[in-house]
Design a protein around this motif. Structure first.
Motif, PDB file in Angstrom:
ATOM      1  N   HIS A   1     -30.197  -6.219  54.751  1.00 35.59           N
ATOM      2  CA  HIS A   1     -30.696  -7.839  54.472  1.00 35.59           C
ATOM      3  C   HIS A   1     -31.612  -8.123  55.686  1.00 35.59           C
ATOM      4  CE1 HIS A   1     -30.313 -12.220  54.466  1.00 35.59           C
ATOM      5  NE2 HIS A   1     -29.580 -12.004  53.369  1.00 35.59           N
ATOM      6  N   VAL A   2     -32.554  -8.643  55.343  1.00 40.96           N
ATOM      7  CA  VAL A   2     -33.555  -9.087  56.534  1.00 40.96           C
ATOM      8  C   VAL A   2     -32.875  -9.791  57.962  1.00 40.96           C
ATOM      9  CG1 VAL A   2     -34.087 -11.309  55.572  1.00 40.96           C
ATOM     10  CG2 VAL A   2     -35.822 -10.086  57.117  1.00 40.96           C
ATOM     11  N   ASN A   3     -31.885 -10.631  57.564  1.00 36.08           N
ATOM     12  CA  ASN A   3     -31.123 -11.220  58.653  1.00 36.08           C
ATOM     13  C   ASN A   3     -30.595 -10.363  59.408  1.00 36.08           C
ATOM     14  OD1 ASN A   3     -32.243 -13.479  57.449  1.00 36.08           O
ATOM     15  ND2 ASN A   3     -30.243 -14.371  56.926  1.00 36.08           N
ATOM     16  N   ASP A   4     -29.844  -9.232  59.048  1.00 35.20           N
ATOM     17  CA  ASP A   4     -29.212  -8.202  59.694  1.00 35.20           C
ATOM     18  C   ASP A   4     -30.403  -7.477  60.531  1.00 35.20           C
ATOM     19  OD1 ASP A   4     -26.594  -8.768  59.635  1.00 35.20           O
ATOM     20  OD2 ASP A   4     -26.293  -7.598  57.577  1.00 35.20           O
ATOM     21  N   VAL A   5     -31.625  -7.274  59.915  1.00 32.55           N
ATOM     22  CA  VAL A   5     -32.779  -6.694  60.672  1.00 32.55           C
ATOM     23  C   VAL A   5     -33.084  -7.309  62.000  1.00 32.55           C
ATOM     24  CG1 VAL A   5     -34.996  -5.911  60.428  1.00 32.55           C
ATOM     25  CG2 VAL A   5     -33.653  -5.525  58.611  1.00 32.55           C
TER      26      VAL A   5
ATOM     27  N   ALA B   1     -27.874  -1.102  56.215  1.00 30.64           N
ATOM     28  CA  ALA B   1     -26.321  -1.663  56.138  1.00 30.64           C
ATOM     29  C   ALA B   1     -25.598  -0.264  56.039  1.00 30.64           C
ATOM     30  CB  ALA B   1     -26.282  -2.251  54.806  1.00 30.64           C
ATOM     31  N   PRO B   2     -24.266  -0.185  56.579  1.00 30.13           N
ATOM     32  CA  PRO B   2     -23.380   0.878  56.374  1.00 30.13           C
ATOM     33  C   PRO B   2     -22.825   1.289  55.042  1.00 30.13           C
ATOM     34  CG  PRO B   2     -22.149  -1.264  57.084  1.00 30.13           C
ATOM     35  CD  PRO B   2     -23.627  -1.541  56.890  1.00 30.13           C
ATOM     36  N   ASN B   3     -23.259   0.637  54.102  1.00 28.24           N
ATOM     37  CA  ASN B   3     -22.938   1.054  52.591  1.00 28.24           C
ATOM     38  C   ASN B   3     -24.061   1.159  51.536  1.00 28.24           C
ATOM     39  OD1 ASN B   3     -19.793   0.981  52.799  1.00 28.24           O
ATOM     40  ND2 ASN B   3     -20.584  -1.158  53.661  1.00 28.24           N
ATOM     41  N   PRO B   4     -24.795   2.349  51.835  1.00 25.95           N
ATOM     42  CA  PRO B   4     -26.120   2.628  50.970  1.00 25.95           C
ATOM     43  C   PRO B   4     -25.536   2.827  49.512  1.00 25.95           C
ATOM     44  CG  PRO B   4     -25.440   4.359  52.192  1.00 25.95           C
ATOM     45  CD  PRO B   4     -24.575   3.534  52.686  1.00 25.95           C
ATOM     46  N   VAL B   5     -26.547   2.247  48.405  1.00 28.70           N
ATOM     47  CA  VAL B   5     -26.024   2.478  47.059  1.00 28.70           C
ATOM     48  C   VAL B   5     -26.961   3.413  46.333  1.00 28.70           C
ATOM     49  CG1 VAL B   5     -24.496   0.404  47.110  1.00 28.70           C
ATOM     50  CG2 VAL B   5     -27.147   0.399  46.739  1.00 28.70           C
ATOM     51  N   HIS B   6     -26.779   3.829  45.169  1.00 24.94           N
ATOM     52  CA  HIS B   6     -27.586   4.358  44.149  1.00 24.94           C
ATOM     53  C   HIS B   6     -28.534   3.304  43.565  1.00 24.94           C
ATOM     54  CE1 HIS B   6     -25.964   8.561  44.472  1.00 24.94           C
ATOM     55  NE2 HIS B   6     -24.636   8.058  44.112  1.00 24.94           N
ATOM     56  N   MET B   7     -29.742   3.785  43.410  1.00 22.38           N
ATOM     57  CA  MET B   7     -30.755   2.724  42.921  1.00 22.38           C
ATOM     58  C   MET B   7     -30.177   2.062  41.418  1.00 22.38           C
ATOM     59  SD  MET B   7     -33.654   1.150  42.537  1.00 22.38           S
ATOM     60  CE  MET B   7     -35.208   1.830  43.042  1.00 22.38           C
ATOM     61  N   ASN B   8     -29.537   2.905  40.814  1.00 21.56           N
ATOM     62  CA  ASN B   8     -29.037   2.224  39.544  1.00 21.56           C
ATOM     63  C   ASN B   8     -27.967   1.195  39.708  1.00 21.56           C
ATOM     64  OD1 ASN B   8     -29.508   2.101  36.583  1.00 21.56           O
ATOM     65  ND2 ASN B   8     -27.396   3.115  36.113  1.00 21.56           N
TER      66      ASN B   8
END
Length: 306
Positions: free
Chosen positions: A203-207, A228-235
């Motif tokens: 999230h830009v605010n966390d950046v 972020a500590p929880n990356p996700v797959h694109m889908n």
């Protein structure tokens, strides 16, 4: 505290300026043209990278330099000419910042230089932390590596240097998210390529909070994964975005179609890395948006599309 920002009028720069001012900073924004810039409380504009500019004369007492300058990777197909501009813009701005800092009577405490997780190899099964030695191939990895090598010269000059390796920054004003959301708003969103490619997002605010944290935390230096500590797959990111916007996730966009339309730049969408912010977490940084659903809910709260 005083902070100087190169790239302060861009997507991240505007958010960062607001974050710093809210926390008691005076902000000096480096810009090629000050004519149309109106100074406000705690915001000052300093001309640089133009004929006759001597920014060092206006930047005495700066505590933190932040370099976000560089031509956007999303600004068009990566032709040879555009590749040169993307690389040159980063190298020129970084060299000038180091020249300015080292010419000041009192050097700043820290340089925070933008970087990107594109320095890591494209992979579906590996996880990358700041200590991962692997270096990716291709134009993006080469550009980021060259950029970091230039920025680290500040460290050799005795200035603590942090290389903020940004992931996919989520914000509604600019960046990747508006482009990702548009197909869903038009009811044509869906899986892109395999859908299995990793999206290490933030999230830009966390950046901007992480940038300030890095500036104020003297233990941080060198590479810093800003994801972020929880990356996700694109889908999975697409499905979550569809739910937040109240739109279907159904259309399949094959990799060949994107490669035909975007050329080499399609790697930004079709390829990814699983990157973790180990140093931020170990240093006690608290993410406001550790999960992608919460980040998207926040960004689209009040949206008519929900």
């Amino acid at each position: 505290m005083k902070a100087a920002i190169a790239g302060g009028t861009g997507f991240i720069g505007k958010k960062l300026t607001a974050e710093l001012i809210q926390n008691g900073y005076d902000v000096y924004i480096l810009t090629r043209n000050t004519d149309n810039k109106k100074e406000r409380d705690h915001i000052h504009y300093v001309r640089w990278l133009s004929d006759g500019a001597e920014p060092e004369n206006e930047l005495h007492g700066i505590d933190i330099f932040i370099n976000l300058a560089g031509e956007s990777l999303n600004s068009g197909r990566w032709t040879d000419e555009r590749k040169k501009r993307i690389l040159d813009s980063r190298m020129i701005s970084t060299r000038e910042i180091i020249r300015i800092m080292t010419s000041l009577p009192k050097k700043p405490a820290v340089l925070i230089n933008a970087s990107a997780i594109g320095i890591y190899p494209i992979a579906d099964t590996e996880t990358f932390k700041e200590t991962s030695p692997a270096l990716g191939q291709g134009f993006l990895a080469h550009t980021v590596n060259m950029w970091e090598e230039e920025a680290i010269q500040a460290d050799k000059a005795g200035i603590r240097t942090v290389l903020t390796r940004f992931g996919i920054i989520l914000g509604t004003e600019d960046g990747a998210l508006p482009r990702m959301a548009m197909p869903y708003k038009l009811f044509v969103g869906g899986k892109i390529g395999t859908g299995h490619q990793w999206m290490s997002w933030i999230h830009v605010n966390d950046v901007v909070r992480a940038i300030r944290f890095a500036g104020e935390n003297e233990s941080l230096q060198g590479p810093l994964n800003v994801t972020a500590p929880n990356p996700v797959h694109m889908n999975d990111l697409g499905k979550t975005l569809a739910k937040v916007l109240g739109r279907p996730h159904w259309l399949f966009i094959p990799a060949l179609a994107l490669k035909a339309g975007l050329g080499e730049m399609s790697t930004l969408i079709l390829d990814g890395q699983k990157v973790l912010p180990e140093k931020l977490l170990q240093s006690g940084f608290q993410f406001k948006f550790p999960l992608v659903r919460g980040a998207l809910d926040d960004l689209y709260k009040g949206s008519v599309h929900k």
